[in-house]
Design a protein around this motif. Sequence first.
Motif, PDB file in Angstrom:
ATOM      1  N   UNK A 140     -28.352  31.942 -10.960  1.00  8.02           N
ATOM      2  CA  UNK A 140     -27.388  30.887 -10.631  1.00  8.02           C
ATOM      3  C   UNK A 140     -27.241  29.978 -11.837  1.00  8.02           C
ATOM      4  N   UNK A 141     -26.018  29.590 -12.106  1.00 11.70           N
ATOM      5  CA  UNK A 141     -25.750  28.683 -13.220  1.00 11.70           C
ATOM      6  C   UNK A 141     -26.173  27.270 -12.838  1.00 11.70           C
ATOM      7  N   UNK A 142     -26.751  26.562 -13.774  1.00 19.43           N
ATOM      8  CA  UNK A 142     -27.138  25.175 -13.550  1.00 19.43           C
ATOM      9  C   UNK A 142     -26.333  24.272 -14.466  1.00 19.43           C
ATOM     10  N   UNK A 143     -26.247  23.009 -14.074  1.00 22.88           N
ATOM     11  CA  UNK A 143     -25.548  22.038 -14.906  1.00 22.88           C
ATOM     12  C   UNK A 143     -26.242  21.924 -16.258  1.00 22.88           C
ATOM     13  N   UNK A 176     -34.563  29.606 -12.226  1.00 29.77           N
ATOM     14  CA  UNK A 176     -35.386  30.580 -11.525  1.00 29.77           C
ATOM     15  C   UNK A 176     -34.913  30.747 -10.081  1.00 29.77           C
ATOM     16  N   UNK A 177     -33.614  30.548  -9.891  1.00 26.28           N
ATOM     17  CA  UNK A 177     -32.975  30.836  -8.617  1.00 26.28           C
ATOM     18  C   UNK A 177     -31.798  31.757  -8.890  1.00 26.28           C
ATOM     19  N   UNK A 178     -31.435  32.530  -7.891  1.00 26.08           N
ATOM     20  CA  UNK A 178     -30.325  33.443  -8.075  1.00 26.08           C
ATOM     21  C   UNK A 178     -29.811  33.959  -6.755  1.00 26.08           C
ATOM     22  N   UNK A 179     -28.737  34.741  -6.851  1.00 31.66           N
ATOM     23  CA  UNK A 179     -28.125  35.336  -5.671  1.00 31.66           C
ATOM     24  C   UNK A 179     -28.374  36.839  -5.700  1.00 31.66           C
ATOM     25  N   UNK A 180     -28.823  37.368  -4.574  1.00 34.70           N
ATOM     26  CA  UNK A 180     -29.089  38.798  -4.456  1.00 34.70           C
ATOM     27  C   UNK A 180     -27.750  39.529  -4.409  1.00 34.70           C
ATOM     28  N   UNK A 207     -29.711  33.504  -1.371  1.00 29.18           N
ATOM     29  CA  UNK A 207     -30.099  32.725  -2.539  1.00 29.18           C
ATOM     30  C   UNK A 207     -31.621  32.714  -2.552  1.00 29.18           C
ATOM     31  N   UNK A 208     -32.219  33.165  -3.656  1.00 30.74           N
ATOM     32  CA  UNK A 208     -33.663  33.336  -3.716  1.00 30.74           C
ATOM     33  C   UNK A 208     -34.283  32.561  -4.877  1.00 30.74           C
ATOM     34  N   UNK A 209     -35.560  32.266  -4.715  1.00 30.85           N
ATOM     35  CA  UNK A 209     -36.366  31.607  -5.735  1.00 30.85           C
ATOM     36  C   UNK A 209     -37.374  32.636  -6.228  1.00 30.85           C
ATOM     37  N   UNK A 210     -37.517  32.761  -7.543  1.00 32.28           N
ATOM     38  CA  UNK A 210     -38.441  33.741  -8.105  1.00 32.28           C
ATOM     39  C   UNK A 210     -39.206  33.122  -9.252  1.00 32.28           C
ATOM     40  N   UNK A 214     -40.170  37.904  -5.454  1.00 33.19           N
ATOM     41  CA  UNK A 214     -39.372  36.822  -4.881  1.00 33.19           C
ATOM     42  C   UNK A 214     -40.297  35.893  -4.104  1.00 33.19           C
ATOM     43  N   UNK A 215     -40.231  34.590  -4.424  1.00 35.49           N
ATOM     44  CA  UNK A 215     -41.073  33.610  -3.782  1.00 35.49           C
ATOM     45  C   UNK A 215     -40.557  33.263  -2.391  1.00 35.49           C
ATOM     46  N   UNK A 216     -39.244  33.102  -2.278  1.00 29.76           N
ATOM     47  CA  UNK A 216     -38.665  32.756  -0.985  1.00 29.76           C
ATOM     48  C   UNK A 216     -37.161  32.729  -1.016  1.00 29.76           C
TER      49      UNK A 216
END
Length: 96
Positions: free
Chosen positions: A15-18, A36-40, A64-67, A90-92
Amino acid sequence: MKIRPLSDRVIVKRMEEDVKTASGIVLASTAVEKPDTGEVVAVGNGKVNNDGKLQSMSVKVGDKVLFGKYSGQTFKMDGQEYLTMREDDIIGIVEA
Protein backbone atom coordinates in the motif's frame (compact mmCIF):
# COMPACT_ATOMS: atom_id res chain seq x y z
CA MET A 1 -2.38 -9.69 -13.36
CA LYS A 2 -2.74 -13.38 -14.19
CA ILE A 3 -0.81 -15.46 -11.69
CA ARG A 4 -1.90 -18.15 -9.26
CA PRO A 5 0.49 -18.81 -6.37
CA LEU A 6 1.10 -22.39 -5.28
CA SER A 7 0.24 -24.01 -1.93
CA ASP A 8 0.16 -21.49 0.96
CA ARG A 9 1.75 -18.59 -0.90
CA VAL A 10 0.16 -15.15 -1.11
CA ILE A 11 0.87 -12.29 -3.51
CA VAL A 12 0.61 -8.83 -1.96
CA LYS A 13 0.77 -5.34 -3.44
CA ARG A 14 2.27 -2.86 -0.98
CA MET A 15 0.00 0.00 0.00
CA GLU A 16 1.24 3.46 -0.84
CA GLU A 17 1.84 5.78 2.09
CA ASP A 18 1.93 9.55 2.25
CA VAL A 19 5.37 10.96 1.52
CA LYS A 20 4.77 14.32 3.18
CA THR A 21 5.81 15.41 6.64
CA ALA A 22 3.31 17.00 9.01
CA SER A 23 4.54 20.43 7.92
CA GLY A 24 3.90 19.61 4.25
CA ILE A 25 7.44 18.83 3.11
CA VAL A 26 7.47 16.20 0.36
CA LEU A 27 10.05 13.47 1.00
CA ALA A 28 12.01 11.72 -1.73
CA SER A 29 10.91 8.12 -2.29
CA THR A 30 14.40 6.92 -1.31
CA ALA A 31 14.05 8.57 2.13
CA VAL A 32 10.78 6.82 2.95
CA GLU A 33 10.61 3.33 4.44
CA LYS A 34 8.56 0.84 2.48
CA PRO A 35 5.20 0.17 4.14
CA ASP A 36 4.58 -3.15 5.82
CA THR A 37 0.92 -3.26 4.88
CA GLY A 38 -0.56 -4.34 1.59
CA GLU A 39 -3.51 -5.70 -0.31
CA VAL A 40 -3.75 -9.39 -1.16
CA VAL A 41 -4.06 -9.78 -4.95
CA ALA A 42 -3.80 -13.59 -5.25
CA VAL A 43 -3.77 -16.62 -2.93
CA GLY A 44 -2.83 -20.26 -3.35
CA ASN A 45 -5.08 -23.23 -2.63
CA GLY A 46 -3.71 -23.83 0.86
CA LYS A 47 -1.25 -26.01 2.70
CA VAL A 48 -1.38 -29.79 2.99
CA ASN A 49 -1.17 -30.66 6.70
CA ASN A 50 0.39 -33.77 8.27
CA ASP A 51 -2.84 -35.75 7.80
CA GLY A 52 -2.73 -35.13 4.05
CA LYS A 53 -5.74 -32.81 4.17
CA LEU A 54 -5.77 -29.42 2.50
CA GLN A 55 -5.88 -26.59 5.03
CA SER A 56 -7.67 -23.63 3.47
CA MET A 57 -6.20 -20.13 3.49
CA SER A 58 -7.18 -17.58 6.16
CA VAL A 59 -6.74 -14.62 3.82
CA LYS A 60 -8.57 -13.86 0.60
CA VAL A 61 -8.11 -11.54 -2.35
CA GLY A 62 -8.83 -7.94 -1.35
CA ASP A 63 -7.81 -8.31 2.32
CA LYS A 64 -5.56 -5.60 3.73
CA VAL A 65 -2.77 -7.34 5.63
CA LEU A 66 0.11 -6.48 7.94
CA PHE A 67 3.39 -8.35 7.45
CA GLY A 68 6.93 -8.28 8.81
CA LYS A 69 9.35 -5.67 7.57
CA TYR A 70 11.60 -8.22 5.87
CA SER A 71 8.88 -10.67 4.82
CA GLY A 72 8.45 -11.90 1.30
CA GLN A 73 10.30 -11.77 -1.96
CA THR A 74 9.84 -8.81 -4.31
CA PHE A 75 9.15 -9.29 -8.01
CA LYS A 76 7.85 -7.16 -10.89
CA MET A 77 5.06 -8.06 -13.28
CA ASP A 78 3.42 -5.78 -15.84
CA GLY A 79 5.51 -2.86 -14.53
CA GLN A 80 4.09 -3.24 -11.00
CA GLU A 81 6.01 -4.39 -7.91
CA TYR A 82 4.58 -7.23 -5.81
CA LEU A 83 5.61 -9.39 -2.88
CA THR A 84 5.21 -13.13 -2.64
CA MET A 85 5.18 -14.65 0.83
CA ARG A 86 3.86 -17.60 2.76
CA GLU A 87 0.66 -17.16 4.73
CA ASP A 88 2.71 -17.66 7.93
CA ASP A 89 4.58 -14.40 7.17
CA ILE A 90 1.34 -12.42 7.48
CA ILE A 91 0.87 -10.98 10.97
CA GLY A 92 -2.81 -10.15 10.62
CA ILE A 93 -5.68 -8.76 8.60
CA VAL A 94 -6.28 -5.01 8.99
CA GLU A 95 -9.97 -4.33 9.55
CA ALA A 96 -11.61 -0.95 8.99
